[in-house]
Design an enzyme around this catalytic site. Sequence first.
Site, PDB file in Angstrom:
ATOM      1  N   ASP A  54       0.826  -1.204   0.000  1.00 13.46           N
ATOM      2  CA  ASP A  54       0.000   0.000   0.000  1.00 13.46           C
ATOM      3  C   ASP A  54       0.863   1.258   0.000  1.00 13.46           C
ATOM      4  OD1 ASP A  54      -2.990  -1.189   0.860  1.00 13.46           O
ATOM      5  OD2 ASP A  54      -1.292  -2.350   1.601  1.00 13.46           O
ATOM      6  N   ASP A  87      -1.719  -2.855  -3.917  1.00 10.88           N
ATOM      7  CA  ASP A  87      -2.046  -1.426  -3.930  1.00 10.88           C
ATOM      8  C   ASP A  87      -0.754  -0.674  -4.183  1.00 10.88           C
ATOM      9  OD1 ASP A  87      -4.723  -1.841  -3.665  1.00 10.88           O
ATOM     10  OD2 ASP A  87      -4.928  -0.921  -1.704  1.00 10.88           O
ATOM     11  N   TYR A  90      -1.584   4.404  -6.221  1.00  9.93           N
ATOM     12  CA  TYR A  90      -2.838   5.059  -5.811  1.00  9.93           C
ATOM     13  C   TYR A  90      -3.154   6.225  -6.745  1.00  9.93           C
ATOM     14  CZ  TYR A  90      -3.074   2.496  -1.440  1.00  9.93           C
ATOM     15  OH  TYR A  90      -3.200   1.502  -0.505  1.00  9.93           O
ATOM     16  N   ASN A 125      -6.638  -4.094  -4.781  1.00  9.46           N
ATOM     17  CA  ASN A 125      -7.904  -3.619  -5.340  1.00  9.46           C
ATOM     18  C   ASN A 125      -7.751  -2.264  -6.032  1.00  9.46           C
ATOM     19  OD1 ASN A 125      -7.623  -3.108  -2.332  1.00  9.46           O
ATOM     20  ND2 ASN A 125      -9.259  -1.638  -2.770  1.00  9.46           N
ATOM     21  N   HIS A 228     -10.250  -3.084   7.789  1.00 13.84           N
ATOM     22  CA  HIS A 228     -11.108  -3.863   6.902  1.00 13.84           C
ATOM     23  C   HIS A 228     -11.625  -5.154   7.533  1.00 13.84           C
ATOM     24  CE1 HIS A 228      -8.945  -1.436   3.734  1.00 13.84           C
ATOM     25  NE2 HIS A 228     -10.201  -1.310   3.346  1.00 13.84           N
ATOM     26  N   HIS A 254      -3.397  -4.276   2.428  1.00 13.28           N
ATOM     27  CA  HIS A 254      -4.791  -3.821   2.447  1.00 13.28           C
ATOM     28  C   HIS A 254      -5.095  -2.953   3.663  1.00 13.28           C
ATOM     29  CE1 HIS A 254      -8.713  -3.614   0.786  1.00 13.28           C
ATOM     30  NE2 HIS A 254      -9.315  -4.352   1.687  1.00 13.28           N
ATOM     31  N   ASP A 255      -4.891  -3.458   4.862  1.00 13.85           N
ATOM     32  CA  ASP A 255      -4.994  -2.596   6.044  1.00 13.85           C
ATOM     33  C   ASP A 255      -3.703  -1.789   6.157  1.00 13.85           C
ATOM     34  OD1 ASP A 255      -7.535  -3.113   7.124  1.00 13.85           O
ATOM     35  OD2 ASP A 255      -6.852  -5.018   7.923  1.00 13.85           O
ATOM     36  N   HIS A 256      -3.832  -0.479   6.344  1.00 14.08           N
ATOM     37  CA  HIS A 256      -2.668   0.403   6.365  1.00 14.08           C
ATOM     38  C   HIS A 256      -2.054   0.415   7.760  1.00 14.08           C
ATOM     39  CE1 HIS A 256      -4.220   2.822   2.631  1.00 14.08           C
ATOM     40  NE2 HIS A 256      -4.200   1.508   2.446  1.00 14.08           N
TER      41      HIS A 256
END
Length: 337
Positions: A54, A87, A90, A125, A228, A254-256
């Site tokens: 991410d 990710d 962005y 995603n 999430h 996914h989770d930051h």
Amino acid sequence: MINHLSTKTLFILVLNLSLCTFLFPAPLPVSARLQRLHHQLNNNGSLGFLVIGDWGRKGWYNQSQVAVQMGIIADKLDIDFVVSTGDNFYDDGLTGVDDPAFDESFKYVYAARSLQKQWYTVLGNHDYRGDVEAQLAPKLRERDSRWRCLRSFIVTTDVAELFFVDTTPFVNMYFEDPKDHKYDWRGILPRELYLTNLVKDLRLALSESKAKWKIVVGHHGIRTTGHHCDTPELVTQLLPLLEEYEVDFYVNGHDHCLEHVSCQDSKIRFLTSGAGSKAWLEENKPHESCGVKFFHHGQGFMSMKLTKNTARFVFYDVFGKPLHRWKTSLKKLHTSI
């Protein structure tokens, strides 16, 4: 009407249909076949790598600061490669293979000499919201030879095997309630067939693996107390497979945040490294069946070091400070819950 057609006419019709089938065959079923990549290790008999997720924000939200610390730690550990948990760019992936965001968010940010190693990357995603084929294209490797992004694949080493899994197509929400987002599903549809093939190929690969350590990497969390929460589709469709074939670690983004989760009914260690840039300053959420060994809601990354008998990982913050260390032996991990 067909009763009135002559034998000659029927023959011509059949011939034309046969030619159409030959010249324009039906599309082949979508395949999620896992490509196997062999990575030669350093000569010290161990495997070392960093995990970041991410991240792709053109250096903003402390991405550049995290990258600097990654370079320092990578030099100390003499890493073999870097793992990206998705990710990568962005907010909406890349616009194409010539998108300058590739250089601005990757090449120029992770410029340390110690990070000039292979980057093994899965899609998240947000990557699916752009030109997903661009991230998979060989042309990006021409722009930077470190880049290796595939949907699902295996990295084989002397010490461990890493199974990279394309988790975004599992998540129903992206198909049923995408809101204002558009997703690039080329190569995925029909979805059911894609997922069936992916699970089948992963099962085969895990069943055939003789690796000392088995690590599965995906973008979405399976067990997490982050923003999430658990991904239900992965809990039902992927977790039983990982349990059956005694996977040691599941690593995701996914989770930051940075997170280490251990569950009462599982030998798998669930590790989140999704703090490569923008972080969410919020507390983690209770989990009914799993305990949190460590949670950090700031930016950072993770390192992992494996030998044939031991595994250790460390979570670092944006200043390169070690926040959480954990070590186990192969025997201990496989005989305790």
